[in-house]
Enzyme design. Structure first.
Site, PDB file in Angstrom:
ATOM      1  N   CYS A   1       0.837  -1.208   0.000  1.00  0.00           N
ATOM      2  CA  CYS A   1       0.000   0.000   0.000  1.00  0.00           C
ATOM      3  C   CYS A   1       0.867   1.252   0.000  1.00  0.00           C
ATOM      4  CB  CYS A   1      -0.923   0.001   1.215  1.00  0.00           C
ATOM      5  SG  CYS A   1      -1.971   1.472   1.311  1.00  0.00           S
TER       6      CYS A   1
ATOM      7  N   TRP B   1      -8.908   4.888  -0.351  1.00  0.00           N
ATOM      8  CA  TRP B   1      -9.532   5.429  -1.560  1.00  0.00           C
ATOM      9  C   TRP B   1      -8.655   5.046  -2.747  1.00  0.00           C
ATOM     10  CZ3 TRP B   1      -8.571   9.131   2.465  1.00  0.00           C
ATOM     11  CH2 TRP B   1      -7.298   9.702   2.424  1.00  0.00           C
TER      12      TRP B   1
ATOM     13  N   ARG C   1      -0.087   4.628   3.070  1.00  0.00           N
ATOM     14  CA  ARG C   1      -0.031   4.357   4.512  1.00  0.00           C
ATOM     15  C   ARG C   1       0.217   5.588   5.377  1.00  0.00           C
ATOM     16  NH1 ARG C   1       4.280  -0.279   4.593  1.00  0.00           N
ATOM     17  NH2 ARG C   1       4.550   0.174   2.370  1.00  0.00           N
TER      18      ARG C   1
ATOM     19  N   GLU D   1      -4.838   2.875 -10.436  1.00  0.00           N
ATOM     20  CA  GLU D   1      -5.444   1.575 -10.157  1.00  0.00           C
ATOM     21  C   GLU D   1      -6.597   1.303 -11.113  1.00  0.00           C
ATOM     22  OE1 GLU D   1      -5.792   0.256  -5.813  1.00  0.00           O
ATOM     23  OE2 GLU D   1      -5.764   2.437  -5.647  1.00  0.00           O
TER      24      GLU D   1
END
Length: 384
Positions: free
Chosen positions: A87, A261, A90, A266
Site C-alpha cells: 500500500c 480510496w 499508509r 489503479e
C-alpha cells in the site's frame, strides 16, 4: 438497514477448513502485540502492561483465546495497515475508522453491516478509510467469511466463443454465485454489481444484493475528447477489500472489510487497461486515431495516459476522493521518513509501490525499500 437475500442452493462447503478444537492463541504472540502497543503509547490511560498481560494469559489458559479491548482492536487494525507492504497510502494509517462488529451474528446481519460500511465510508464522495471487524476464529469454531474479493466488484459473463462481457477477472466468481442462485439483470451489462457471498456458518453460504444507493459510481468522461462519454464507462468509488483476514496478537478475524480510496492509476492503468481485465487500450487508441500497427508508435502509452486522465478528471468532477500517483508518491516518502524517525522499519514491495504509469517520473521509483517480512504482525493476510 436492509439487504435483499437471494435464493441459495443447498449447502456448499466454502470454508477451506474448520478451526481445530485444539487450536488456541499462542500467548507469546499476544504478549508481543501488547508489548508493542504499550511501547507505542496506544494503551488506555492508566492501564498497566503487567496487569493486562496477566488477564490475557489467564483468558487464553481458560478458553484458548482472548478478546481484544476496543483500544487493542483499533490499534491492531491501524498497525496492520501500517504494515501493508503493498500500500502506497499508509501515511494516513492513524485515521482508519474502526467499526467493531464482533457481536454481529447471522449472514443477513453481517451483509447489512457490509452495506453500512459502504455507506459510511462513501460519505457522498468524501471517502473515509474504514474497517469493519466481525467475529474472530476461536477454538470453538470459525468466524464468518465474506467470499467477495471486494464488497463492490463487477460481474464477468463468459460466452461460448470465449469472449467476456464485464470484468474477466470475476468470471469464475460470477459463475459461482450464479450456481448458488444469483440471477443477473435481464439485460446483463459491463458493470453489474455482484452480490455479497456471506458464510456465517460453515457450509451455509448466502447471497445478498447490494442496494444501488450504497454503491456510488462515477461516469467516466474526458476533459478533451467528447467521444469518451459515449463509451458508457463508469467505476465505483470505494475499494473495500473483503477477503483478507486480519490477524492481531495471535487472533484471526477472517472477515474484516477495509478501504482507503483509489489511486487513479489503479482504475485507469490497471482495471480498465489490463488485457486480462477490461482491455480498453485498443478501443481508446482507435478512437484517438493512433497507429496500432507497430508497438514503436507507443500507442499503448498514449492511450494509457488519456484513459487514466479521464478517470482522474471524472472523479474530480464528481467530487469523489481519488489520489494521483505523483502526489501519493511524495506522501509515501513522507510516511517513510516518519517511520524511520520513530525507529520502525517500513517494508514495501517495489513493484506495488511504483505506479504502473510514468513510474520513472515518480519519487518512489528511485530507491529500494525494506523487504516485507511475512511474519510481521498485526497484518492483513493473503486470502486463504
Amino acid at each position: 438497514m436492509t439487504v435483499t437475500p437471494e435464493r441459495v442452493t443447498p449447502s456448499l462447503p466454502l470454508y477451506p477448513q474448520r478451526v481445530s478444537e485444539e487450536q488456541s492463541v499462542n500467548s507469546a504472540e499476544a504478549e508481543e502485540f501488547l508489548d508493542r502497543m504499550f511501547a507505542e503509547g496506544a494503551a488506555e490511560e492508566g492501564e498497566r502492561f503487567e496487569d493486562r498481560l496477566a488477564q490475557v494469559r489467564a483468558e487464553i489458559m481458560e478458553t484458548g483465546t482472548y478478546r481484544h479491548t476496543p483500544a487493542e482492536l483499533a490499534y491492531g487494525a491501524r498497525v496492520a495497515w501500517r504494515n501493508s507492504a503493498r500500500c502506497i497510502g499508509r501515511l494516513y494509517w492513524r485515521s482508519l475508522r474502526i467499526r467493531d462488529r464482533r457481536r454481529v451474528t447471522g449472514a443477513a446481519a453481517i451483509a447489512g453491516e457490509c452495506v453500512a460500511h459502504l455507506r459510511q465510508a462513501t460519505r457522498g464522495g468524501r471517502i473515509r478509510p474504514t474497517v469493519t471487524v466481525f467475529a474472530p476464529d476461536t477454538p470453538a469454531g470459525p468466524g464468518p467469511r465474506v467470499h467477495n474479493e471486494q464488497l463492490i466488484r463487477y460481474a464477468g459473463y463468459r460466452f461460448e466463443d470465449g469472449s467476456v462481457l464485464g470484468d474477466p477477472r470475476y468470471t469464475a466468481f460470477t459463475e459461482q454465485v450464479r450456481r448458488l442462485g444469483w440471477r443477473p439483470p435481464e439485460r446483463p451489462g459491463s458493470f453489474d454489481v455482484l452480490p455479497l457471498l456471506i458464510e456465517a456458518e460453515p457450509g451455509e453460504p448466502r447471497l445478498f444484493t447490494v442496494p444501488p444507493d450504497a454503491v456510488l459510481e462515477v461516469p467516466l468522461t474526458h476533459p478533451d475528447h467528447r467521444w469518451f462519454a459515449g463509451l458508457g464507462l463508469r467505476w465505483h468509488a470505494v475499494p473495500a477489500i473483503s477477503n483478507m483476514p486480519l490477524e492481531i496478537g495471535g487472533v484471526t478475524y477472517p472477515a474484516a472489510p477495509f478501504n482507503g480510496w483509489y489511486l487513479g492509476t489503479e482504475v485507469g492503468a490497471r482495471n480498465l487497461a489490463d488485457e486480462q481485465r477490461y482491455d480498453l487500450l485498443p478501443v481508446i487508441a482507435e478512437l484517438m486515431g493512433l497507429d496500432t500497427a507497430s508497438e514503436r508508435t507507443l500507442w499503448r502509452d498514449r492511450a494509457l495516459v488519456e484513459l487514466t486522465l479521464a478517470v482522474q478528471h471524472s472523479f474530480d468532477a464528481a467530487g469523489v476522493t481519488m489520489a494521483d500517483h505523483h502526489t501519493e508518491s511524495q506522501r509515501f516518502l513522507s510516511h517513510l521518513e516518519r517511520e524511520e524517525r520513530a525507529g520502525r522499519r517500513c517494508p514495501a514491495e517495489w513493484s506495488w509501490i511504483v505506479p504502473p504509469l510514468s513510474g520513472g517520473q515518480t519519487a518512489v521509483f528511485h530507491r529500494y525499500y525494506d523487504e516485507p517480512d511475512p511474519a510481521e504482525r498485526p497484518a492483513f493476510l493473503p486470502p486463504p
